[in-house]
Design a protein around this motif. Sequence first.
Motif, PDB file in Angstrom:
ATOM      1  N   PHE A  84       0.828  -1.199   0.000  1.00 50.46           N
ATOM      2  CA  PHE A  84       0.000   0.000   0.000  1.00 50.46           C
ATOM      3  C   PHE A  84       0.865   1.252   0.000  1.00 50.46           C
ATOM      4  O   PHE A  84       1.823   1.355   0.760  1.00 50.46           O
ATOM      5  N   ARG A  85       0.479   2.198  -0.847  1.00 51.81           N
ATOM      6  CA  ARG A  85       1.266   3.412  -1.084  1.00 51.81           C
ATOM      7  C   ARG A  85       0.839   4.561  -0.183  1.00 51.81           C
ATOM      8  O   ARG A  85      -0.337   4.891  -0.081  1.00 51.81           O
ATOM      9  N   CYS A  86       1.846   5.192   0.435  1.00 51.90           N
ATOM     10  CA  CYS A  86       1.646   6.444   1.164  1.00 51.90           C
ATOM     11  C   CYS A  86       1.849   7.579   0.169  1.00 51.90           C
ATOM     12  O   CYS A  86       2.686   7.477  -0.725  1.00 51.90           O
ATOM     13  N   GLU A  93       1.151  11.188   6.002  1.00 52.50           N
ATOM     14  CA  GLU A  93      -0.204  10.652   6.174  1.00 52.50           C
ATOM     15  C   GLU A  93      -0.687  10.858   7.612  1.00 52.50           C
ATOM     16  O   GLU A  93      -1.830  11.241   7.845  1.00 52.50           O
ATOM     17  N   LEU A  94       0.194  10.600   8.576  1.00 51.03           N
ATOM     18  CA  LEU A  94      -0.195  10.728   9.982  1.00 51.03           C
ATOM     19  C   LEU A  94      -0.434  12.178  10.386  1.00 51.03           C
ATOM     20  O   LEU A  94      -1.359  12.458  11.157  1.00 51.03           O
ATOM     21  N   ILE A  95       0.376  13.100   9.879  1.00 52.24           N
ATOM     22  CA  ILE A  95       0.144  14.519  10.186  1.00 52.24           C
ATOM     23  C   ILE A  95      -1.240  14.925   9.701  1.00 52.24           C
ATOM     24  O   ILE A  95      -1.987  15.594  10.415  1.00 52.24           O
ATOM     25  N   ARG A  96      -1.601  14.521   8.485  1.00 51.57           N
ATOM     26  CA  ARG A  96      -2.923  14.859   7.960  1.00 51.57           C
ATOM     27  C   ARG A  96      -4.027  14.220   8.794  1.00 51.57           C
ATOM     28  O   ARG A  96      -5.047  14.846   9.070  1.00 51.57           O
ATOM     29  N   ALA A  97      -3.819  12.966   9.209  1.00 49.62           N
ATOM     30  CA  ALA A  97      -4.850  12.254   9.966  1.00 49.62           C
ATOM     31  C   ALA A  97      -5.034  12.825  11.368  1.00 49.62           C
ATOM     32  O   ALA A  97      -6.158  12.962  11.851  1.00 49.62           O
ATOM     33  N   ARG A 163      -5.381   5.728   5.283  1.00 52.70           N
ATOM     34  CA  ARG A 163      -5.831   4.622   4.450  1.00 52.70           C
ATOM     35  C   ARG A 163      -4.760   3.558   4.212  1.00 52.70           C
ATOM     36  O   ARG A 163      -5.054   2.365   4.335  1.00 52.70           O
ATOM     37  N   PRO A 164      -3.522   3.914   3.844  1.00 55.16           N
ATOM     38  CA  PRO A 164      -2.543   2.846   3.583  1.00 55.16           C
ATOM     39  C   PRO A 164      -2.306   1.964   4.807  1.00 55.16           C
ATOM     40  O   PRO A 164      -2.175   0.746   4.677  1.00 55.16           O
ATOM     41  N   ALA A 167      -5.496  -0.188   5.364  1.00 54.71           N
ATOM     42  CA  ALA A 167      -5.553  -1.236   4.343  1.00 54.71           C
ATOM     43  C   ALA A 167      -4.531  -2.334   4.620  1.00 54.71           C
ATOM     44  O   ALA A 167      -4.829  -3.521   4.458  1.00 54.71           O
ATOM     45  N   LEU A 168      -3.340  -1.947   5.039  1.00 52.62           N
ATOM     46  CA  LEU A 168      -2.307  -2.928   5.369  1.00 52.62           C
ATOM     47  C   LEU A 168      -2.770  -3.846   6.495  1.00 52.62           C
ATOM     48  O   LEU A 168      -2.707  -5.076   6.387  1.00 52.62           O
ATOM     49  N   LEU A 169      -3.241  -3.244   7.587  1.00 52.68           N
ATOM     50  CA  LEU A 169      -3.662  -4.047   8.734  1.00 52.68           C
ATOM     51  C   LEU A 169      -4.886  -4.902   8.400  1.00 52.68           C
ATOM     52  O   LEU A 169      -4.995  -6.037   8.874  1.00 52.68           O
ATOM     53  N   ASP A 170      -5.786  -4.374   7.583  1.00 56.58           N
ATOM     54  CA  ASP A 170      -6.948  -5.171   7.172  1.00 56.58           C
ATOM     55  C   ASP A 170      -6.534  -6.331   6.282  1.00 56.58           C
ATOM     56  O   ASP A 170      -7.195  -7.387   6.270  1.00 56.58           O
TER      57      ASP A 170
END
Length: 172
Positions: A84-86, A93-97, A163-164, A167-170
């Motif tokens: 999965f791509r960041c 990604e984490l800063i945005r989340a 999301r990445p 998706a990875l953990l799922d």
Amino acid sequence: MRAVVLVEGLSDQLAVEVVARRRGRDLAAEGILVESMGGATNIGHYLDRYGPLVVAGLYDRAEERFFRRALDLPVGDLEQRGFFRCTDDLEDELIRAVGAAEVERLVEAEGRLASFRKLQQQPAQRGRSLHDQLRRLMGGRSGGKYHYARLMAEAVALDRVPRPLTALLDHL
């Protein structure tokens, strides 16, 4: 060990492990090793090392070509294989989340706000967004990405995990 998850660096490894724990998963007990490769260009070496045990991974957009080449996959098929791509990187990604203002509060809680304010006053940082300044803070110090990845992975609301990473953990 039944499976291996490949990530580019230690900060990615830590974030995956922290969010998995927060979601009630013990990857080690499940026989899943999260392995930091020390950079995307090392993927071939790790695929050789772990072979069929490699089931998933995270990568940065700029490094996609290394993953496609090593896995011998055309564009778009990486997710089907569990990779999965960041957008830029997992810290981005984490800063945005988490939200830039909340990450700034984490910096303050760590006692590093004065140092961050000095960084913000540097000519190259003036006019840049808070988000981009925070990314610079994390990437500019030895261990900064690792330190803040843990803090952000602990702070992100579980319904806002990037999301990445979700998706990875799922996929596992």
